[in-house]
Enzyme design. Structure first.
Site, PDB file in Angstrom:
ATOM      1  N   SER A 176       1.601  -4.522  11.476  1.00  0.00           N
ATOM      2  CA  SER A 176       0.883  -3.876  12.577  1.00  0.00           C
ATOM      3  C   SER A 176       0.958  -2.366  12.457  1.00  0.00           C
ATOM      4  CB  SER A 176       1.475  -4.323  13.922  1.00  0.00           C
ATOM      5  OG  SER A 176       2.852  -3.985  13.992  1.00  0.00           O
ATOM      6  N   HIS A 208      39.855 -14.644  23.053  1.00  0.00           N
ATOM      7  CA  HIS A 208      40.185 -13.690  24.117  1.00  0.00           C
ATOM      8  C   HIS A 208      41.034 -12.550  23.541  1.00  0.00           C
ATOM      9  CE1 HIS A 208      41.370 -12.182  28.070  1.00  0.00           C
ATOM     10  NE2 HIS A 208      42.613 -12.093  27.595  1.00  0.00           N
ATOM     11  N   LYS A 263       0.804  -1.222   0.000  1.00  0.00           N
ATOM     12  CA  LYS A 263       0.000   0.000   0.000  1.00  0.00           C
ATOM     13  C   LYS A 263       0.837   1.272   0.000  1.00  0.00           C
ATOM     14  CE  LYS A 263      -0.745  -0.002   5.039  1.00  0.00           C
ATOM     15  NZ  LYS A 263       0.011   1.208   5.375  1.00  0.00           N
ATOM     16  N   THR A 275       7.002   2.750  -1.023  1.00  0.00           N
ATOM     17  CA  THR A 275       8.244   1.981  -0.940  1.00  0.00           C
ATOM     18  C   THR A 275       8.004   0.657  -0.232  1.00  0.00           C
ATOM     19  OG1 THR A 275       8.832   3.144   1.113  1.00  0.00           O
ATOM     20  CG2 THR A 275       9.748   4.007  -0.951  1.00  0.00           C
ATOM     21  N   ALA A 281       7.392   2.751  28.661  1.00  0.00           N
ATOM     22  CA  ALA A 281       8.842   2.532  28.740  1.00  0.00           C
ATOM     23  C   ALA A 281       9.187   1.117  28.296  1.00  0.00           C
ATOM     24  CB  ALA A 281       9.338   2.790  30.162  1.00  0.00           C
TER      25      ALA A 281
END
Length: 493
Positions: A171, A471, A59, A62, A207
């Protein structure tokens, strides 16, 4: 008079041409994918690679959906570059680097973000061309189980006939009742990614992941940020509470203020700014006024005007589409993946579902282990987790053990002067099998993938503990936490 008449006729002719809408048809496709976000575009590519005649409907102008255009990608660009600014402004001196008059060039920062977005959305267009996928821009509506009509931007329409339909529409931002978003002073995550100036003050409603990430961006650039959160922890649902507290300490140290167990009663525009009325768990109310208000209370499935009710696709009470293990809806040739079905709203979850769904259409055996879908919060430090939290283990009555290791004891974190965080490993007390791994670190988003691989293959804490890690690396903290889980004590702490 004749000239006037000809002029009128010419004007009518031009008017008619402007109102003439185009129409087209695409026949005999094997699969129509509605939505080109991470789930949709990956599914379309996989389908084409497996020989299906594939059409993808989008829709927006891009490709890439929310993630690439106004979500994951632009937010990470701003998070990365705002972190560079923060380090240059506040840490260079302690690292032996002199740099005077470090300033933010917000338009340039936004341009860098937009360049990244354009490159990636354009990349999808290139992949579609490479794989022979037909793309149609416009809003798609399913009119029968074998037909999709797309309303194009020019007012015309494209009719597509197909054997299968895959709904991958993602969503949208969940609105907050009574608060109207204008994307200027009261913004959603979309507006927060494109503010034209750096606000002096910013209030977050929520938050969770989106709130702490975007709050971090603007706090680093100089904004005073206050987050109002209904829950008793930051990071959203599913995060291990010990990890949430660890992250909260780091973000508070950086300057973000949190008001937990607090609900927003109202918000209104005033001459002084946006006034928020909040109430804590004890019923005490306070007013918080800021230049900008960011509403980030979550997302909801986007199924608007898809025509699902017209063809009888069942929905649950939360706006999601129930599917079986093959991602089929109650109409067997109509499938759904990603944010419109149950599970975490994560781009990588949708991508995997897209691949597995298409393979299942062609006879493959679908398999996805939702226990092994990692989550990441891209603050600094980052947070990554996979598997069960300690709270979930307690709720399920699992007999578990924990191994942990602080980043302050990790050699690479020490040399990087970046020691906030920890690794927490949860394993079955009897079998030593890993149940959950939780990481707070500057590179948690990368480290969590080793943890995910371990859980996917049923590794024990000892398995990781006995794998040689280079390491000095931050990954050694994961090894040390696993040593602590299986042997009782780490080596270097």
């Amino acid at each position: 008079m004749q000239c006037v008449r000809q002029g009128v006729l010419a004007s009518r002719s031009r008017l008619f041409s402007l109102r003439t809408f185009s129409s087209a048809s695409i026949n005999d496709s094997d699969l129509v994918v509605i939505g080109s976000g991470p789930g949709g575009y990956v599914a379309a590519i996989k389908a084409a690679q497996m020989g299906l005649k594939t059409v993808c409907v989008e829709k927006n102008p891009t490709f890439g959906g929310t993630c690439l255009n106004v979500g994951c990608i632009p937010s990470k660009a701003l998070l990365n570059n705002s972190h560079y600014y923060h380090v240059a402004k506040h840490e260079f001196a302690s690292r032996g680097i002199k740099a005077d008059n470090v300033e933010v060039d917000l338009p340039a920062m936004m341009k860098a973000k937009d360049t990244s977005v354009s490159a990636l959305t354009g990349g999808i267009a290139g992949l579609f061309k490479k794989n022979g996928i037909t793309s149609v821009h416009g809003h798609g509506t399913i009119v029968t189980p074998n037909q999709v009509i797309v309303k194009n931007a020019d007012g015309g329409r494209t009719t597509i006939t197909t054997k299968n339909i895959l709904i991958a529409t993602g969503s949208e931002v969940t609105p907050f009742p009574g608060i109207e978003v204008d994307e200027e002073t009261i913004v959603s995550s979309t507006g927060a990614l494109s503010l034209k100036t750096i606000p002096k003050t910013l209030t977050l409603i929520g938050a969770g992941v989106i709130g702490v990430e975007l709050g971090s961006v603007w706090q680093r650039l100089g904004t005073k940020v206050t987050a109002v959160e209904f829950l008793g922890n930051i990071g959203g649902a599913g995060i291990d509470l010990e990890i949430a507290k660890n992250l909260q300490r780091s973000l508070q140290k950086q300057g973000i203020k949190f008001k937990l167990n607090t609900k927003v009663i109202s918000a209104e525009r005033t001459p002084e700014g946006i006034k928020v009325v909040a109430e804590n768990a004890k019923g005490k109310r306070e007013e918080i006024t800021s230049d900008v208000l960011l509403v980030c209370v979550g997302r909801r499935p986007y199924t608007d005007s898809l025509g699902l009710e017209n063809i009888g696709v069942k929905m649950d009470g939360k706006g999601k589409i129930p599917v079986n293990e093959r991602f089929q809806t109650n109409i067997k040739n109509i499938y759904a993946i990603g944010d419109v079905i149950d599970g975490p709203m994560l781009a990588h979850k949708a991508e995997d579902e897209g691949v597995i769904c298409v393979e299942g259409m062609l006879g493959g055996v679908p398999h996805i282990n939702y226990e092994c879908v990692p989550s990441v919060v891209y603050t600094h430090p980052e947070v990554g987790w996979v598997g069960k939290s300690e709270e979930q283990c307690k709720e399920l009555g699992i007999n578990y053990k924990i191994g942990s290791f602080p980043m302050a004891a990790n050699s690479r974190s020490k040399t990087n002067m970046d020691t906030d965080g920890m690794v927490k490993v949860i394993a079955d007390k009897e079998t030593d099998r890993l149940l959950g791994i939780h990481i707070v670190s500057s590179v948690a988003g990368e480290l969590i993938n080793e943890a995910t691989l371990a859980l996917e293959y049923g590794a024990s804490a000892e398995d990781i503990a006995r794998v040689c890690h280079a390491h000095p690396t931050v990954s050694e903290a994961l090894k040390e936490a696993c040593v602590a889980a299986y042997a009782g004590k780490p080596i270097n702490f």
